[in-house]
Design a protein around this motif. Structure first.
Motif, short mmCIF file in Angstrom:
data_model
loop_
_atom_site.label_atom_id
_atom_site.label_comp_id
_atom_site.label_asym_id
_atom_site.label_seq_id
_atom_site.Cartn_x
_atom_site.Cartn_y
_atom_site.Cartn_z
N VAL A 76 -16.32 -5.47 2.91
CA VAL A 76 -15.07 -5.50 2.15
C VAL A 76 -13.96 -5.87 3.12
O VAL A 76 -13.72 -5.17 4.11
N LEU B 253 -10.12 -6.45 4.16
CA LEU B 253 -8.81 -5.92 3.81
C LEU B 253 -7.73 -6.54 4.69
O LEU B 253 -7.73 -6.35 5.91
N PRO C 168 -7.62 3.54 5.09
CA PRO C 168 -8.98 3.04 4.87
C PRO C 168 -9.78 3.86 3.87
O PRO C 168 -10.53 3.29 3.07
N ALA D 92 -8.69 2.81 0.49
CA ALA D 92 -9.23 1.49 0.16
C ALA D 92 -10.72 1.56 -0.16
O ALA D 92 -11.20 0.90 -1.10
N ALA D 93 -11.46 2.35 0.60
CA ALA D 93 -12.90 2.48 0.35
C ALA D 93 -13.17 3.09 -1.02
O ALA D 93 -14.09 2.65 -1.74
N ALA E 196 -12.42 0.41 -3.59
CA ALA E 196 -13.49 -0.59 -3.57
C ALA E 196 -14.73 -0.05 -4.27
O ALA E 196 -15.40 -0.79 -5.02
N THR F 77 -16.21 3.70 4.65
CA THR F 77 -15.22 3.01 5.48
C THR F 77 -15.87 2.15 6.56
O THR F 77 -15.26 1.20 7.04
N GLU G 141 -18.03 0.00 6.11
CA GLU G 141 -18.27 -1.33 5.56
C GLU G 141 -16.98 -2.14 5.41
O GLU G 141 -17.01 -3.26 4.91
N LEU G 142 -15.87 -1.57 5.83
CA LEU G 142 -14.59 -2.28 5.75
C LEU G 142 -14.39 -3.15 6.98
O LEU G 142 -14.80 -2.82 8.09
N ILE H 117 -10.95 -4.61 8.59
CA ILE H 117 -9.49 -4.61 8.52
C ILE H 117 -8.96 -5.78 9.33
O ILE H 117 -9.32 -5.95 10.50
N ALA I 85 -14.28 1.41 11.03
CA ALA I 85 -14.35 0.08 10.43
C ALA I 85 -14.27 -0.99 11.51
O ALA I 85 -13.82 -0.74 12.63
#
Length: 226
Positions: free
Chosen positions: A3, A5, A151, A154-155, A158, A168, A170-171, A173, A189
């Motif tokens: 993902v 961001l 984060p 956002a996770a 998502a 997180t 898998e993020l 940034i 992340a």
């Protein structure tokens, strides 16, 4: 697929001082006067953190303000930004628009992680031709004053959007300041730093990937998540 961001200011675009202009106007509306806060850096901070720091510095300078007025300050700031942004010089940074559009066309999982208040985040990216179609979710300065808390926000969003658990780790940034790097590290992340803001590649060397601009971004160049 991770993902992705994106930060906004210094990463996707430059808004050339409209934020400071609007903070100054909001402060004048709140306190009836303002002061020189040029020594307060905005880079990488959430809007809510900036509000707190400006109000605390204003109090020390004798203004009749306090940190508990941050919410009211934010309302005034948003009003000023909504008035000032349409006439401001907002410039897309190299490669930013093409990259985000291409990722969206490829059905990549793309959003924002930014210190901007959510309505202003979308107002800014709309000035460079992006919007909810390309950046449909994110975590924003209106969610928390501490960037390192974003984060997890956002996770969660998502996970809700894509119907699967997104940790997180898998993020990815993508930002332009050491604070973006610290935020990613705190969440476990990956982080891609672009030297298109106030910091050069040397100052961003702790990132997993450092780029001169988003023109050089490649999913294939991302290291495997831990």
């Amino acid at each position: 697929m991770p993902v992705l961001l994106f930060d906004i200011d210094g990463t996707l675009l430059q808004s050339n001082g409209v934020g400071r202009q609007s903070v100054n106007a909001a402060l004048a509306a709140l306190a009836g006067e303002t002061f020189d806060f040029s020594d307060i850096t905005f880079s990488g901070k959430t809007d809510r953190q900036i509000f707190r720091e400006v109000l605390e510095a204003g109090r020390r300078c004798g203004l009749d303000v306090s940190a508990d007025q941050a919410d009211r300050f934010g309302e005034l700031y948003q009003r000023e930004m909504e008035q000032n942004l349409p006439a401001a010089t907002v410039e897309a940074l190299p490669g930013a628009v093409d990259l985000v559009r291409q990722l969206a066309d490829d059905d990549a999982e793309v959003g924002m992680l930014t210190g901007n208040l959510e309505p202003l985040a979308y107002a800014k990216v709309e000035r460079i031709g992006l919007g909810e179609a390309e950046l449909p979710f994110g975590a924003f300065g209106s969610d928390h004053h501490d960037r390192n808390a974003l984060p997890a926000v956002a996770a969660q969003r998502a996970s809700e959007r894509y119907g699967r658990e997104v940790p997180t780790s898998e993020l990815v940034i993508i930002g332009d300041t050491p604070r973006d790097i610290a935020c990613a590290r705190a969440a476990g992340a990956l982080v891609v730093a672009v030297a298109t803001g106030r910091f050069d590649a040397r100052q961003l060397r702790e990132a997993d990937v450092v780029l001169d601009s988003l023109e050089a971004f490649s999913l294939d160049a991302l290291p495997a998540a831990a």
